[in-house]
Write a protein that holds these residues in place. Sequence first.
Motif, PDB file in Angstrom:
ATOM      1  N   TYR A  80       0.834  -1.193   0.000  1.00 43.77           N
ATOM      2  CA  TYR A  80       0.000   0.000   0.000  1.00 43.77           C
ATOM      3  C   TYR A  80       0.876   1.253   0.000  1.00 43.77           C
ATOM      4  O   TYR A  80       0.646   2.187  -0.762  1.00 43.77           O
ATOM      5  CB  TYR A  80      -0.945   0.010   1.203  1.00 43.77           C
ATOM      6  CG  TYR A  80      -1.771   1.268   1.282  1.00 43.77           C
ATOM      7  CD1 TYR A  80      -2.886   1.441   0.458  1.00 43.77           C
ATOM      8  CD2 TYR A  80      -1.432   2.296   2.154  1.00 43.77           C
ATOM      9  CE1 TYR A  80      -3.640   2.606   0.508  1.00 43.77           C
ATOM     10  CE2 TYR A  80      -2.179   3.458   2.211  1.00 43.77           C
ATOM     11  CZ  TYR A  80      -3.277   3.610   1.392  1.00 43.77           C
ATOM     12  OH  TYR A  80      -4.019   4.768   1.430  1.00 43.77           O
ATOM     13  N   ALA A  81       1.898   1.261   0.860  1.00 44.51           N
ATOM     14  CA  ALA A  81       2.811   2.407   0.928  1.00 44.51           C
ATOM     15  C   ALA A  81       3.492   2.630  -0.413  1.00 44.51           C
ATOM     16  O   ALA A  81       3.643   3.779  -0.864  1.00 44.51           O
ATOM     17  CB  ALA A  81       3.841   2.192   2.031  1.00 44.51           C
ATOM     18  N   ALA A  82       3.877   1.567  -1.092  1.00 44.41           N
ATOM     19  CA  ALA A  82       4.513   1.694  -2.411  1.00 44.41           C
ATOM     20  C   ALA A  82       3.570   2.340  -3.414  1.00 44.41           C
ATOM     21  O   ALA A  82       3.987   3.173  -4.231  1.00 44.41           O
ATOM     22  CB  ALA A  82       4.974   0.328  -2.901  1.00 44.41           C
ATOM     23  N   SER A  83       2.282   2.008  -3.332  1.00 40.64           N
ATOM     24  CA  SER A  83       1.307   2.583  -4.262  1.00 40.64           C
ATOM     25  C   SER A  83       1.120   4.085  -4.039  1.00 40.64           C
ATOM     26  O   SER A  83       0.659   4.800  -4.927  1.00 40.64           O
ATOM     27  CB  SER A  83      -0.038   1.862  -4.143  1.00 40.64           C
ATOM     28  OG  SER A  83      -0.738   2.256  -2.971  1.00 40.64           O
ATOM     29  N   LYS A  84       1.495   4.570  -2.853  1.00 42.48           N
ATOM     30  CA  LYS A  84       1.378   5.994  -2.524  1.00 42.48           C
ATOM     31  C   LYS A  84       2.704   6.743  -2.687  1.00 42.48           C
ATOM     32  O   LYS A  84       2.778   7.937  -2.426  1.00 42.48           O
ATOM     33  CB  LYS A  84       0.887   6.166  -1.072  1.00 42.48           C
ATOM     34  CG  LYS A  84      -0.472   5.588  -0.812  1.00 42.48           C
ATOM     35  CD  LYS A  84      -1.516   6.344  -1.597  1.00 42.48           C
ATOM     36  CE  LYS A  84      -2.909   5.845  -1.289  1.00 42.48           C
ATOM     37  NZ  LYS A  84      -3.922   6.557  -2.055  1.00 42.48           N
ATOM     38  N   GLY A  85       3.768   6.021  -3.065  1.00 45.52           N
ATOM     39  CA  GLY A  85       5.072   6.648  -3.215  1.00 45.52           C
ATOM     40  C   GLY A  85       5.848   6.754  -1.916  1.00 45.52           C
ATOM     41  O   GLY A  85       6.789   7.531  -1.804  1.00 45.52           O
ATOM     42  N   TRP A  86       5.484   5.951  -0.923  1.00 49.12           N
ATOM     43  CA  TRP A  86       6.123   6.012   0.391  1.00 49.12           C
ATOM     44  C   TRP A  86       7.162   4.911   0.586  1.00 49.12           C
ATOM     45  O   TRP A  86       7.561   4.615   1.708  1.00 49.12           O
ATOM     46  CB  TRP A  86       5.075   5.931   1.497  1.00 49.12           C
ATOM     47  CG  TRP A  86       4.038   7.013   1.427  1.00 49.12           C
ATOM     48  CD1 TRP A  86       4.183   8.281   0.932  1.00 49.12           C
ATOM     49  CD2 TRP A  86       2.683   6.919   1.864  1.00 49.12           C
ATOM     50  NE1 TRP A  86       3.004   8.973   1.027  1.00 49.12           N
ATOM     51  CE2 TRP A  86       2.058   8.159   1.601  1.00 49.12           C
ATOM     52  CE3 TRP A  86       1.930   5.905   2.451  1.00 49.12           C
ATOM     53  CZ2 TRP A  86       0.734   8.416   1.908  1.00 49.12           C
ATOM     54  CZ3 TRP A  86       0.602   6.157   2.754  1.00 49.12           C
ATOM     55  CH2 TRP A  86       0.020   7.394   2.484  1.00 49.12           C
ATOM     56  N   VAL A  87       7.581   4.289  -0.504  1.00 50.66           N
ATOM     57  CA  VAL A  87       8.665   3.303  -0.484  1.00 50.66           C
ATOM     58  C   VAL A  87       9.706   3.797  -1.481  1.00 50.66           C
ATOM     59  O   VAL A  87       9.363   4.250  -2.576  1.00 50.66           O
ATOM     60  CB  VAL A  87       8.155   1.888  -0.863  1.00 50.66           C
ATOM     61  CG1 VAL A  87       9.301   0.888  -0.951  1.00 50.66           C
ATOM     62  CG2 VAL A  87       7.111   1.408   0.138  1.00 50.66           C
ATOM     63  N   ASN A  88      10.983   3.714  -1.105  1.00 50.01           N
ATOM     64  CA  ASN A  88      12.022   4.216  -2.007  1.00 50.01           C
ATOM     65  C   ASN A  88      12.140   3.334  -3.249  1.00 50.01           C
ATOM     66  O   ASN A  88      11.574   2.246  -3.318  1.00 50.01           O
ATOM     67  CB  ASN A  88      13.361   4.360  -1.267  1.00 50.01           C
ATOM     68  CG  ASN A  88      13.962   3.037  -0.843  1.00 50.01           C
ATOM     69  OD1 ASN A  88      13.316   1.998  -0.849  1.00 50.01           O
ATOM     70  ND2 ASN A  88      15.227   3.077  -0.448  1.00 50.01           N
ATOM     71  N   GLN A  89      12.891   3.808  -4.231  1.00 49.01           N
ATOM     72  CA  GLN A  89      12.998   3.135  -5.523  1.00 49.01           C
ATOM     73  C   GLN A  89      13.503   1.693  -5.427  1.00 49.01           C
ATOM     74  O   GLN A  89      12.931   0.815  -6.059  1.00 49.01           O
ATOM     75  CB  GLN A  89      13.891   3.947  -6.462  1.00 49.01           C
ATOM     76  CG  GLN A  89      13.943   3.412  -7.876  1.00 49.01           C
ATOM     77  CD  GLN A  89      12.594   3.363  -8.560  1.00 49.01           C
ATOM     78  OE1 GLN A  89      11.743   4.207  -8.347  1.00 49.01           O
ATOM     79  NE2 GLN A  89      12.376   2.352  -9.377  1.00 49.01           N
TER      80      GLN A  89
END
Length: 105
Positions: A80-89
């Motif tokens: 979920y965090a990745a879908s919001k841009g809250w996980v680094n590349q």
Amino acid sequence: MIISIDIRKGTASIDEQDIFTAFHVRSSTKDESLVAAAVEDLAIPGDDSHVWVSIEWVIANTPESISDEWEESFLGMVEYAASKGWVNQPGTHLKAHIEIDDEVN
């Protein structure tokens, strides 16, 4: 999930490890460098009162033993965090907002 920072001791601990709808850092300071240092070498200072916390660090520092159900819920939170841009590349760190708590050292 909350990461509590003790600035005087330079340590971090995980609170509310079974809450997967929130992820932030509770500290007496918003200094990103001090907060990151307390989470050992596995955190990266961010900007604007944020720090990047290692997913590996969270798993390794969960106070109770990790069950398959906990791991599944945690990985769901990471997705979920990745879908919001809250996980680094590279997909290794979660972005956490630093919240001031006067009761935390």
